[in-house]
Design a protein around this motif. Sequence first.
Motif, PDB file in Angstrom:
ATOM      1  N   PRO A  91      35.256  29.468  41.231  1.00 12.74           N
ATOM      2  CA  PRO A  91      34.083  30.125  40.649  1.00 12.74           C
ATOM      3  C   PRO A  91      34.534  31.203  39.679  1.00 12.74           C
ATOM      4  O   PRO A  91      35.543  31.885  39.902  1.00 12.74           O
ATOM      5  N   ALA A  92      33.790  31.355  38.592  1.00 21.43           N
ATOM      6  CA  ALA A  92      34.225  32.282  37.539  1.00 21.43           C
ATOM      7  C   ALA A  92      34.081  33.740  37.935  1.00 21.43           C
ATOM      8  O   ALA A  92      34.822  34.596  37.446  1.00 21.43           O
ATOM      9  N   GLY A  93      33.132  34.055  38.828  1.00 22.39           N
ATOM     10  CA  GLY A  93      32.859  35.445  39.158  1.00 22.39           C
ATOM     11  C   GLY A  93      34.082  36.273  39.502  1.00 22.39           C
ATOM     12  O   GLY A  93      34.341  37.308  38.870  1.00 22.39           O
ATOM     13  N   PRO A  94      34.897  35.860  40.491  1.00 25.96           N
ATOM     14  CA  PRO A  94      36.082  36.656  40.838  1.00 25.96           C
ATOM     15  C   PRO A  94      37.092  36.777  39.701  1.00 25.96           C
ATOM     16  O   PRO A  94      37.815  37.769  39.608  1.00 25.96           O
ATOM     17  N   LEU A  95      37.136  35.785  38.816  1.00 27.17           N
ATOM     18  CA  LEU A  95      38.099  35.819  37.717  1.00 27.17           C
ATOM     19  C   LEU A  95      37.705  36.828  36.638  1.00 27.17           C
ATOM     20  O   LEU A  95      38.560  37.285  35.878  1.00 27.17           O
ATOM     21  N   LEU A  96      36.426  37.151  36.579  1.00 25.21           N
ATOM     22  CA  LEU A  96      35.931  38.049  35.540  1.00 25.21           C
ATOM     23  C   LEU A  96      35.922  39.514  35.974  1.00 25.21           C
ATOM     24  O   LEU A  96      35.874  40.404  35.126  1.00 25.21           O
ATOM     25  N   ALA A 101      39.802  43.147  43.558  1.00 23.80           N
ATOM     26  CA  ALA A 101      40.821  42.165  43.204  1.00 23.80           C
ATOM     27  C   ALA A 101      40.662  41.807  41.728  1.00 23.80           C
ATOM     28  O   ALA A 101      39.545  41.677  41.231  1.00 23.80           O
ATOM     29  N   GLN A 102      41.788  41.641  41.039  1.00 17.96           N
ATOM     30  CA  GLN A 102      41.724  41.318  39.606  1.00 17.96           C
ATOM     31  C   GLN A 102      42.705  40.193  39.290  1.00 17.96           C
ATOM     32  O   GLN A 102      43.858  40.209  39.734  1.00 17.96           O
ATOM     33  N   ALA A 103      42.208  39.210  38.533  1.00 22.05           N
ATOM     34  CA  ALA A 103      43.014  38.055  38.143  1.00 22.05           C
ATOM     35  C   ALA A 103      43.774  38.344  36.851  1.00 22.05           C
ATOM     36  O   ALA A 103      43.205  38.876  35.888  1.00 22.05           O
ATOM     37  N   TRP A 104      45.051  37.969  36.840  1.00 26.22           N
ATOM     38  CA  TRP A 104      45.913  38.128  35.669  1.00 26.22           C
ATOM     39  C   TRP A 104      46.594  36.804  35.355  1.00 26.22           C
ATOM     40  O   TRP A 104      46.940  36.043  36.265  1.00 26.22           O
ATOM     41  N   TYR A 128      50.842  31.318  35.033  1.00 28.35           N
ATOM     42  CA  TYR A 128      50.627  31.437  36.471  1.00 28.35           C
ATOM     43  C   TYR A 128      49.504  32.445  36.699  1.00 28.35           C
ATOM     44  O   TYR A 128      49.548  33.553  36.165  1.00 28.35           O
ATOM     45  N   LEU A 129      48.493  32.058  37.457  1.00 30.30           N
ATOM     46  CA  LEU A 129      47.377  32.949  37.777  1.00 30.30           C
ATOM     47  C   LEU A 129      47.752  33.794  38.992  1.00 30.30           C
ATOM     48  O   LEU A 129      47.914  33.260  40.098  1.00 30.30           O
ATOM     49  N   GLU A 142      45.241  29.001  47.293  1.00 32.32           N
ATOM     50  CA  GLU A 142      44.938  27.974  46.292  1.00 32.32           C
ATOM     51  C   GLU A 142      44.308  28.554  45.035  1.00 32.32           C
ATOM     52  O   GLU A 142      44.109  27.849  44.050  1.00 32.32           O
ATOM     53  N   GLN A 143      43.974  29.853  45.087  1.00 35.07           N
ATOM     54  CA  GLN A 143      43.457  30.526  43.897  1.00 35.07           C
ATOM     55  C   GLN A 143      44.575  31.207  43.108  1.00 35.07           C
ATOM     56  O   GLN A 143      44.315  32.058  42.265  1.00 35.07           O
ATOM     57  N   TRP A 144      45.829  30.809  43.389  1.00 37.12           N
ATOM     58  CA  TRP A 144      47.009  31.260  42.650  1.00 37.12           C
ATOM     59  C   TRP A 144      47.680  30.058  41.973  1.00 37.12           C
ATOM     60  O   TRP A 144      48.860  29.796  42.206  1.00 37.12           O
TER      61      TRP A 144
END
Length: 268
Positions: A91-96, A101-104, A128-129, A142-144
């Motif tokens: 889902p895009a929400g956590p990535l934004l 928590a913050q995605a890089w 790599y996420l 699995e979100q990495w």
Amino acid sequence: MRLCLTLLCLLFALPVSAAQLTLTLEGGSRQWHTAQLLAHPQARDLEVEQDVAYKRTMHYRAIPLAVLLDGVQPGDHLQAVALDGFAAEMPAGPLLQAGPAQAWLAIEDPSQPWPPLAKGKPGAGPFYLVWRNPQASGIRPEQWPFQIATIRRLPPVEARFPALLPAPALAANDPVRQGFALFQQNCLACHRLNGAGDAQFGPDLNLPHNPTEYFQPAFLRQYIRDPQSLRHWPQAKMPGFAPQVLNEQELDALLAYLVHMAGRKVQP
């Protein structure tokens, strides 16, 4: 002969080739090359504790992923596809979000390649996420996704793959429905079911047979927890799902979904 030797010398003198990341989002596709991302004004040096892929603290050159997701909304659905066919549904929400928590997006510099993930295996590059403070938002392994080649905006899993859906008559709070959500988070990146899914990595989990049909229940639980403890295979790629990642109640729900789907086989 001299020309061949000269060409060989030039070949071995070249640096490791840079990579390309394809983003297919609202309005079409865009390609980002390694050099562009490394030079991005928001790129910075990032320390990642408890790195999921490397199992230790790692340091990367990285950029907040949200910076690259032009036009993506929190309710959208994204998929990260790796070079080996791993397809992470996210889902895009956590990535934004900027926190907690913050995605890089970590970017491998060809002049300073990352170490291999294990002996005889490649590294996590070229892209790599990774996450800062993943525990604050319940981010799962699995979100990495690593070795990313493409990130694309797609309809949600339920709309794309109706063959994955449990029976519509089930109550909203039925454990099978929770198991379906957990299957999407933990299994769909590598496996298909009823031929449905985008992963090219692992076997189908319902066709021709569901694992609940050929594993004794205790051994299936052991296999999910620690695959190598049940069937040792040096080239195996399936990770174990420790209780910190998938607790006992969640594992019960996931198995309930698999048992349920064994009675809902749909040929692709």
